[in-house]
Design a protein around this motif. Structure first.
Motif, mmCIF file in Angstrom:
data_model
loop_
_atom_site.group_PDB
_atom_site.id
_atom_site.type_symbol
_atom_site.label_atom_id
_atom_site.label_comp_id
_atom_site.label_asym_id
_atom_site.label_seq_id
_atom_site.Cartn_x
_atom_site.Cartn_y
_atom_site.Cartn_z
ATOM 1 N N ALA A 26 7.534 69.911 -0.278
ATOM 2 C CA ALA A 26 8.528 70.865 -0.787
ATOM 3 C C ALA A 26 7.885 71.692 -1.885
ATOM 4 N N SER A 27 8.469 72.845 -2.177
ATOM 5 C CA SER A 27 7.998 73.719 -3.260
ATOM 6 C C SER A 27 8.887 73.537 -4.477
ATOM 7 N N MET A 28 8.289 73.670 -5.669
ATOM 8 C CA MET A 28 9.084 73.551 -6.883
ATOM 9 C C MET A 28 9.278 74.901 -7.538
ATOM 10 N N ALA A 29 10.346 75.025 -8.312
ATOM 11 C CA ALA A 29 10.656 76.271 -9.003
ATOM 12 C C ALA A 29 9.781 76.428 -10.237
ATOM 13 N N ALA A 30 9.431 77.657 -10.565
ATOM 14 C CA ALA A 30 8.663 77.941 -11.779
ATOM 15 C C ALA A 30 9.450 77.457 -12.988
ATOM 16 N N GLY A 31 8.764 76.855 -13.932
ATOM 17 C CA GLY A 31 9.400 76.383 -15.161
ATOM 18 C C GLY A 31 9.899 74.951 -15.110
ATOM 19 N N ASN A 32 9.899 74.334 -13.929
ATOM 20 C CA ASN A 32 10.320 72.946 -13.811
ATOM 21 C C ASN A 32 9.138 72.007 -14.031
ATOM 22 N N PHE A 33 9.410 70.721 -14.082
ATOM 23 C CA PHE A 33 8.407 69.701 -14.325
ATOM 24 C C PHE A 33 8.216 68.849 -13.083
ATOM 25 N N ALA A 34 7.020 68.282 -12.936
ATOM 26 C CA ALA A 34 6.754 67.296 -11.889
ATOM 27 C C ALA A 34 6.423 65.975 -12.569
ATOM 28 N N LEU A 35 7.043 64.902 -12.090
ATOM 29 C CA LEU A 35 6.738 63.548 -12.545
ATOM 30 C C LEU A 35 6.132 62.792 -11.372
ATOM 31 N N ILE A 36 5.017 62.125 -11.643
ATOM 32 C CA ILE A 36 4.299 61.388 -10.609
ATOM 33 C C ILE A 36 4.334 59.907 -10.978
ATOM 34 N N PHE A 37 4.859 59.090 -10.079
ATOM 35 C CA PHE A 37 4.922 57.644 -10.288
ATOM 36 C C PHE A 37 3.971 56.992 -9.296
ATOM 37 N N VAL A 38 3.035 56.190 -9.816
ATOM 38 C CA VAL A 38 2.021 55.555 -8.977
ATOM 39 C C VAL A 38 2.052 54.046 -9.217
#
Length: 124
Positions: A26-38
């Motif tokens: 999926a694509s994310m909106a400009a200005g939002n954050f991505a959180l990565i859980f590993v």
């Protein structure tokens, strides 16, 4: 400030690898954050995270490789919004036998205080 969940950008499992190469669905909106859980099946640490879009900086918020399993949380407010088909690479120092990763998009997140400072960099 707590963020508001928007969507899952990637979710998957990995077996016997030195890194996760995650192709976003999926694509994310400009200005939002991505959180990565590993989660890794053996205790490991995370190397420098990167993506195919380029120009984005990732912060390792939790890098806990102190037990039988490794738990890691990484965050970014990408300068260049991630798009479907982009690859986010999460290096696992020393490799791993198996693990899982999920990348989510959130809004309204304070990149400095979203995660309580005393919990940052667990295991370091």
């Amino acid at each position: 400030m707590a963020g508001t969940f928007v969507q899952v950008l990637f979710a998957g499992q990995q077996v016997s690898s030195s890194s996760y190469a995650n192709v976003l669905t999926a694509s994310m909106a400009a200005g939002n954050f991505a959180l990565i859980f590993v989660e890794t099946a053996n205790a490991r640490t995370i190397g420098a995270v990167s993506d195919s879009r380029g120009g984005n900086t990732y912060q390792i918020d939790v890098d806990d490789g102190s037990g039988a399993n490794g738990t890691h949380i990484i965050s970014t407010k990408p300068a260049n919004a991630l798009q479907s088909g982009d690859t986010v690479t999460v290096p696992i120092v020393g490799g791993m036998s198996s693990g899982a990763v999920i990348i989510i998009e959130v809004t309204s997140l304070d990149p400095v205080t979203w995660f309580r400072s005393e919990e940052r960099r667990v295991g370091k």
